[in-house]
Design a protein around this motif. Structure first.
Motif, PDB file in Angstrom:
ATOM      1  N   PHE A  23       0.846  -1.184   0.000  1.00  0.00           N
ATOM      2  CA  PHE A  23       0.000   0.000   0.000  1.00  0.00           C
ATOM      3  C   PHE A  23       0.887   1.241   0.000  1.00  0.00           C
ATOM      4  CE2 PHE A  23      -2.259  -3.516   1.705  1.00  0.00           C
ATOM      5  CZ  PHE A  23      -3.553  -3.395   1.223  1.00  0.00           C
ATOM      6  N   ASP A  24       0.394   2.288  -0.665  1.00  0.00           N
ATOM      7  CA  ASP A  24       1.200   3.496  -0.779  1.00  0.00           C
ATOM      8  C   ASP A  24       0.960   4.430   0.405  1.00  0.00           C
ATOM      9  OD1 ASP A  24      -1.157   4.923  -1.248  1.00  0.00           O
ATOM     10  OD2 ASP A  24      -0.853   5.059  -3.417  1.00  0.00           O
ATOM     11  N   GLY A  25       1.547   5.622   0.337  1.00  0.00           N
ATOM     12  CA  GLY A  25       1.465   6.567   1.435  1.00  0.00           C
ATOM     13  C   GLY A  25       0.089   7.123   1.681  1.00  0.00           C
ATOM     14  N   ASP A  26      -0.859   6.891   0.777  1.00  0.00           N
ATOM     15  CA  ASP A  26      -2.255   7.276   0.983  1.00  0.00           C
ATOM     16  C   ASP A  26      -3.122   6.082   1.376  1.00  0.00           C
ATOM     17  OD1 ASP A  26      -2.039   9.998   0.457  1.00  0.00           O
ATOM     18  OD2 ASP A  26      -2.182   9.700  -1.706  1.00  0.00           O
ATOM     19  N   GLY A  27      -2.496   4.934   1.615  1.00  0.00           N
ATOM     20  CA  GLY A  27      -3.259   3.746   1.980  1.00  0.00           C
ATOM     21  C   GLY A  27      -3.921   3.054   0.815  1.00  0.00           C
ATOM     22  N   ILE A  28      -3.495   3.366  -0.404  1.00  0.00           N
ATOM     23  CA  ILE A  28      -4.079   2.763  -1.612  1.00  0.00           C
ATOM     24  C   ILE A  28      -3.308   1.492  -1.965  1.00  0.00           C
ATOM     25  CG2 ILE A  28      -4.662   3.119  -4.031  1.00  0.00           C
ATOM     26  CD1 ILE A  28      -6.178   4.890  -2.042  1.00  0.00           C
ATOM     27  N   GLU A  29      -4.036   0.441  -2.281  1.00  0.00           N
ATOM     28  CA  GLU A  29      -3.417  -0.834  -2.642  1.00  0.00           C
ATOM     29  C   GLU A  29      -2.696  -0.710  -3.980  1.00  0.00           C
ATOM     30  OE1 GLU A  29      -5.463  -4.738  -4.161  1.00  0.00           O
ATOM     31  OE2 GLU A  29      -5.610  -4.688  -1.971  1.00  0.00           O
ATOM     32  N   ARG A  30      -1.436  -1.185  -4.011  1.00  0.00           N
ATOM     33  CA  ARG A  30      -0.628  -1.122  -5.226  1.00  0.00           C
ATOM     34  C   ARG A  30      -0.303  -2.494  -5.802  1.00  0.00           C
ATOM     35  NH1 ARG A  30      -1.304   3.708  -7.496  1.00  0.00           N
ATOM     36  NH2 ARG A  30      -1.039   5.376  -5.960  1.00  0.00           N
ATOM     37  N   ALA A  31      -0.241  -3.503  -4.968  1.00  0.00           N
ATOM     38  CA  ALA A  31       0.077  -4.854  -5.455  1.00  0.00           C
ATOM     39  C   ALA A  31      -0.364  -5.864  -4.406  1.00  0.00           C
ATOM     40  CB  ALA A  31       1.571  -4.998  -5.729  1.00  0.00           C
ATOM     41  N   THR A  32      -0.767  -7.029  -4.865  1.00  0.00           N
ATOM     42  CA  THR A  32      -1.168  -8.107  -3.953  1.00  0.00           C
ATOM     43  C   THR A  32      -0.648  -9.437  -4.476  1.00  0.00           C
ATOM     44  OG1 THR A  32      -3.282  -8.526  -5.073  1.00  0.00           O
ATOM     45  CG2 THR A  32      -3.291  -6.920  -3.278  1.00  0.00           C
ATOM     46  N   ALA A  33      -0.559 -10.390  -3.581  1.00  0.00           N
ATOM     47  CA  ALA A  33      -0.186 -11.757  -3.950  1.00  0.00           C
ATOM     48  C   ALA A  33      -0.655 -12.678  -2.836  1.00  0.00           C
ATOM     49  CB  ALA A  33       1.318 -11.889  -4.154  1.00  0.00           C
ATOM     50  N   SER A  34      -0.867 -13.929  -3.161  1.00  0.00           N
ATOM     51  CA  SER A  34      -1.279 -14.894  -2.145  1.00  0.00           C
ATOM     52  C   SER A  34      -0.820 -16.283  -2.530  1.00  0.00           C
ATOM     53  CB  SER A  34      -2.794 -14.876  -1.942  1.00  0.00           C
ATOM     54  OG  SER A  34      -3.462 -15.329  -3.104  1.00  0.00           O
ATOM     55  N   VAL A  35      -0.695 -17.128  -1.521  1.00  0.00           N
ATOM     56  CA  VAL A  35      -0.364 -18.540  -1.714  1.00  0.00           C
ATOM     57  C   VAL A  35      -1.235 -19.338  -0.749  1.00  0.00           C
ATOM     58  CG1 VAL A  35       1.415 -20.309  -1.449  1.00  0.00           C
ATOM     59  CG2 VAL A  35       1.997 -18.091  -2.466  1.00  0.00           C
ATOM     60  N   ALA A  36      -1.907 -20.335  -1.279  1.00  0.00           N
ATOM     61  CA  ALA A  36      -2.792 -21.168  -0.460  1.00  0.00           C
ATOM     62  C   ALA A  36      -2.038 -22.366   0.097  1.00  0.00           C
ATOM     63  CB  ALA A  36      -3.990 -21.639  -1.283  1.00  0.00           C
ATOM     64  N   TYR A  37      -2.542 -22.887   1.200  1.00  0.00           N
ATOM     65  CA  TYR A  37      -2.015 -24.120   1.785  1.00  0.00           C
ATOM     66  C   TYR A  37      -3.151 -24.801   2.538  1.00  0.00           C
ATOM     67  CZ  TYR A  37      -1.060 -20.262   5.061  1.00  0.00           C
ATOM     68  OH  TYR A  37      -1.136 -19.111   5.813  1.00  0.00           O
ATOM     69  N   ALA A  38      -2.941 -26.016   2.931  1.00  0.00           N
ATOM     70  CA  ALA A  38      -3.990 -26.788   3.598  1.00  0.00           C
ATOM     71  C   ALA A  38      -3.559 -27.130   5.019  1.00  0.00           C
ATOM     72  CB  ALA A  38      -4.295 -28.070   2.822  1.00  0.00           C
ATOM     73  N   LEU A  39      -4.523 -27.141   5.931  1.00  0.00           N
ATOM     74  CA  LEU A  39      -4.261 -27.602   7.290  1.00  0.00           C
ATOM     75  C   LEU A  39      -3.830 -29.058   7.276  1.00  0.00           C
ATOM     76  CD1 LEU A  39      -7.269 -26.155   9.333  1.00  0.00           C
ATOM     77  CD2 LEU A  39      -4.886 -25.473   9.508  1.00  0.00           C
ATOM     78  N   GLU A  40      -3.015 -29.418   8.241  1.00  0.00           N
ATOM     79  CA  GLU A  40      -2.602 -30.798   8.403  1.00  0.00           C
ATOM     80  C   GLU A  40      -3.401 -31.405   9.560  1.00  0.00           C
ATOM     81  OE1 GLU A  40       1.490 -30.122   9.165  1.00  0.00           O
ATOM     82  OE2 GLU A  40       1.856 -29.265   7.185  1.00  0.00           O
ATOM     83  N   THR A  41      -3.948 -32.592   9.349  1.00  0.00           N
ATOM     84  CA  THR A  41      -4.742 -33.267  10.373  1.00  0.00           C
ATOM     85  C   THR A  41      -4.171 -34.661  10.607  1.00  0.00           C
ATOM     86  OG1 THR A  41      -6.303 -33.983   8.664  1.00  0.00           O
ATOM     87  CG2 THR A  41      -6.843 -31.969   9.868  1.00  0.00           C
ATOM     88  N   PRO A  42      -3.034 -34.761  11.318  1.00  0.00           N
ATOM     89  CA  PRO A  42      -2.417 -36.072  11.531  1.00  0.00           C
ATOM     90  C   PRO A  42      -3.273 -37.024  12.348  1.00  0.00           C
ATOM     91  CG  PRO A  42      -1.339 -34.384  12.852  1.00  0.00           C
ATOM     92  CD  PRO A  42      -2.251 -33.678  11.914  1.00  0.00           C
ATOM     93  N   GLN A  43      -4.191 -36.486  13.149  1.00  0.00           N
ATOM     94  CA  GLN A  43      -5.148 -37.296  13.880  1.00  0.00           C
ATOM     95  C   GLN A  43      -6.493 -36.594  13.850  1.00  0.00           C
ATOM     96  OE1 GLN A  43      -4.104 -39.094  17.661  1.00  0.00           O
ATOM     97  NE2 GLN A  43      -1.924 -38.679  17.342  1.00  0.00           N
ATOM     98  N   PRO A  44      -7.611 -37.333  13.995  1.00  0.00           N
ATOM     99  CA  PRO A  44      -8.925 -36.673  13.998  1.00  0.00           C
ATOM    100  C   PRO A  44      -8.993 -35.595  15.076  1.00  0.00           C
ATOM    101  CG  PRO A  44      -9.184 -39.051  13.814  1.00  0.00           C
ATOM    102  CD  PRO A  44      -7.721 -38.810  14.087  1.00  0.00           C
ATOM    103  N   GLY A  45      -9.506 -34.437  14.698  1.00  0.00           N
ATOM    104  CA  GLY A  45      -9.642 -33.336  15.631  1.00  0.00           C
ATOM    105  C   GLY A  45      -8.421 -32.448  15.745  1.00  0.00           C
ATOM    106  N   TRP A  46      -7.293 -32.836  15.158  1.00  0.00           N
ATOM    107  CA  TRP A  46      -6.082 -32.028  15.212  1.00  0.00           C
ATOM    108  C   TRP A  46      -6.068 -31.070  14.018  1.00  0.00           C
ATOM    109  CZ3 TRP A  46      -1.064 -34.868  17.060  1.00  0.00           C
ATOM    110  CH2 TRP A  46      -1.334 -35.574  18.241  1.00  0.00           C
TER     111      TRP A  46
END
Length: 518
Positions: A23-46
């Motif tokens: 975001f710039d000095g006026d709070g305006i968005e200039r660039a974005t990026a994201s990366v997804a991932y998945a929760l790990e559930t080694p046992q039920p409820g974890w």
């Protein structure tokens, strides 16, 4: 470089993805990026995550940002999923995977936080909060507990990994079940639970400078070494800040993996069973209804029905509501307003005439009703009749807030048909903020405050625009559905009656799966 050419990076470390916003000095968005991932559930409820996955997601997301924008970044702020915990050694190296807020393994250890309707806890306590999870570690992983120097919130771990100080902020600390409502560590409780006091980092304001970017991290991310790192805040208060919530009674609905309804307050709200009262990122307060099953429940239903998202929306909102089908979305327990970690969900009342579209529509409607139950708690308008209602918030009618309008944030509320159903179910007008990455924006604003670019008095002028996108109607979603019910099936009741049926069904089945869930 002129002040307006300065950039500020907001890092939003979420449950299902890491999002970045410059975001710039006026709070305006200039660039974005994201990366997804998945929760790990080694046992039920974890629910766990290897912190290395967060780091690799950050590196990958930063590489997607334009080099020119990264070169202009002068401060970094942090927004993070709340409640979970990362146990580390003295250098900040994780000793085990992070344990996260959907985790229910510590359900049997909630006895340390007794609660009843007449004497509610200062805040509701869920098994995925740091307090219960750390009790579990003491009992089941004593070697990890012995080796641990710090018990950090997720965003605090990430800040330390970038070269920042070991610190916690009040907005995250007050949601650990180990602090007073104002965020100060409750060391009397911590000692009573047998948790080492050394685990808990000193508190710093969310907008305070808490270190600078290390040379190694700067090289990995393509940023300048030595830029300021703000302490940061939880994702909900960051989203409220980024959305421009400032006045008494301003309200925000966020829909992501879970859902939150936040109403701001200048003074400490009263304790109300089923609701949270937490510190904001700028020193104020907010009341929050926190629903665990929003995007996570819709994603599960979509997967079970073998839909891609485009067809899921199309089929669901082309189907008329069912006269009998109800979807309870409580796939991972629930917090507001039920305080029921053993709650479970599914479809009830299905018939041979129901289609995939009918089932998917019912899923959308069930999630909307779960959000309405949380909003009813905020409003103090009641959740049903008889003994079951007494366990919710009906007795708080005098302390409720009307909430006729809500700002919208989060990636789960962009479809116009879904927004209309939400407006109808919530009986509230919805305003989309002109900032799709509110939590990252709030984090970036904290970075700008930490380095002195902005002052607190500047924040009101930086609020993004908000546009009315849906208003409640006479069951508009039903009126707009084409066609008629399948031959031989009755037409659905009005939405208000279907919501009443949803509440009644939850009250009837709430204990069916409790032993298995424990």
């Amino acid at each position: 470089m002129s002040p307006l050419q300065k950039r500020f990076l907001g890092i939003d470390l979420g449950t299902g993805s890491l999002k970045l916003g410059i975001f710039d000095g006026d709070g305006i968005e200039r660039a974005t990026a994201s990366v997804a991932y998945a929760l790990e559930t080694p046992q039920p409820g974890w629910a766990e995550m290897a912190v290395e996955r967060w780091w690799s997601a950050l590196v990958e997301a930063c590489a997607k940002l334009p080099e020119s924008e990264r070169a202009a970044v002068r401060a970094i702020g942090f927004s993070g999923q709340m409640h979970g915990v990362v146990l580390t050694d003295a250098a900040g190296r994780a000793l085990r995977p992070a344990m996260l807020w959907p985790d229910t393994r510590a359900h049997a250890l909630l006895d340390a936080w007794p609660d009843d309707p007449a004497h509610p806890q200062p805040n509701p306590v869920a098994p995925g909060m740091a307090g219960p999870l750390l009790r579990w570690v003491l009992q089941h992983e004593p070697q990890v507990a012995q080796a641990a120097r710090w018990a950090l919130q997720p965003k605090d771990w990430l800040r330390v990994a970038l070269g920042g100080a070991f610190a916690a902020d009040p907005s995250d600390a007050c949601a650990t079940a180990l602090a007073a409502p104002d965020g100060a560590w409750d060391f009397a409780l911590i000692n009573r639970l047998g948790l080492p006091a050394r685990w808990f980092a000193p508190l710093a304001a969310s907008h305070a400078a808490s270190g600078t970017l290390s040379d190694a991290a700067a090289q990995a991310l393509g940023l300048l070494a030595g830029i300021v790192l703000a302490t940061g805040a939880g994702d909900t208060p960051c989203a409220a800040l980024g959305s421009g919530l400032a006045d008494e009674g301003d309200a925000l609905l966020t829909t992501g993996t879970g859902g939150q309804i936040v109403v701001t307050s200048r003074s400490e709200p009263s304790a109300r069973r089923g609701l949270h009262r937490y510190r904001s990122a700028t020193g104020g307060w907010y009341t929050m209804a926190a629903m665990q099953n929003v995007g996570v429940a819709l994603e599960a239903a979509r997967g079970w029905l073998s839909y891609d998202w485009a067809l899921a929306y199309a089929d669901a909102f082309a189907a008329p509501p069912s006269a009998t089908l109800t979807f309870l979305p409580y796939l991972s327990g629930e917090r507001s307003p039920w305080l029921d970690p053993t709650a479970r969900g599914g479809w009830l009342g299905a018939s041979l005439g129901d289609t995939r579209g009918t089932l998917m529509r019912s899923a959308f409607e069930g999630v909307a009703f779960a959000l309405r139950a949380g909003l009813d708690a905020v409003r103090g308008t009641g959740i049903g009749e008889g003994e079951f209602a007494s366990e919710g918030t009906r007795d708080h009618a005098q302390t409720g807030q009307p909430v006729p309008t809500l700002k919208l944030a989060g990636g789960g509320s962009v479809d116009a048909r879904w927004r209309q159903l939400l407006a109808d179910a919530l009986d509230a007008s919805l305003y989309a903020i002109d900032c799709p990455n509110a939590a990252a924006r709030g984090a970036a604003l904290l970075g700008g405050l930490a380095c002195g670019h902005w002052r607190m008095r500047d924040l009101a002028a930086l609020a993004p625009a908000a546009t009315l996108v849906s208003s409640p109607g006479e069951d508009a979603a039903l009126a707009q559905s084409p066609g008629h019910p399948p031959l031989g099936q009755p037409r659905a009741q009005p939405l208000a009656q279907r919501y009443a049926r949803f509440i009644d069904l939850y009250g009837r089945v709430r204990t069916w799966f409790a032993p298995a869930a424990r």
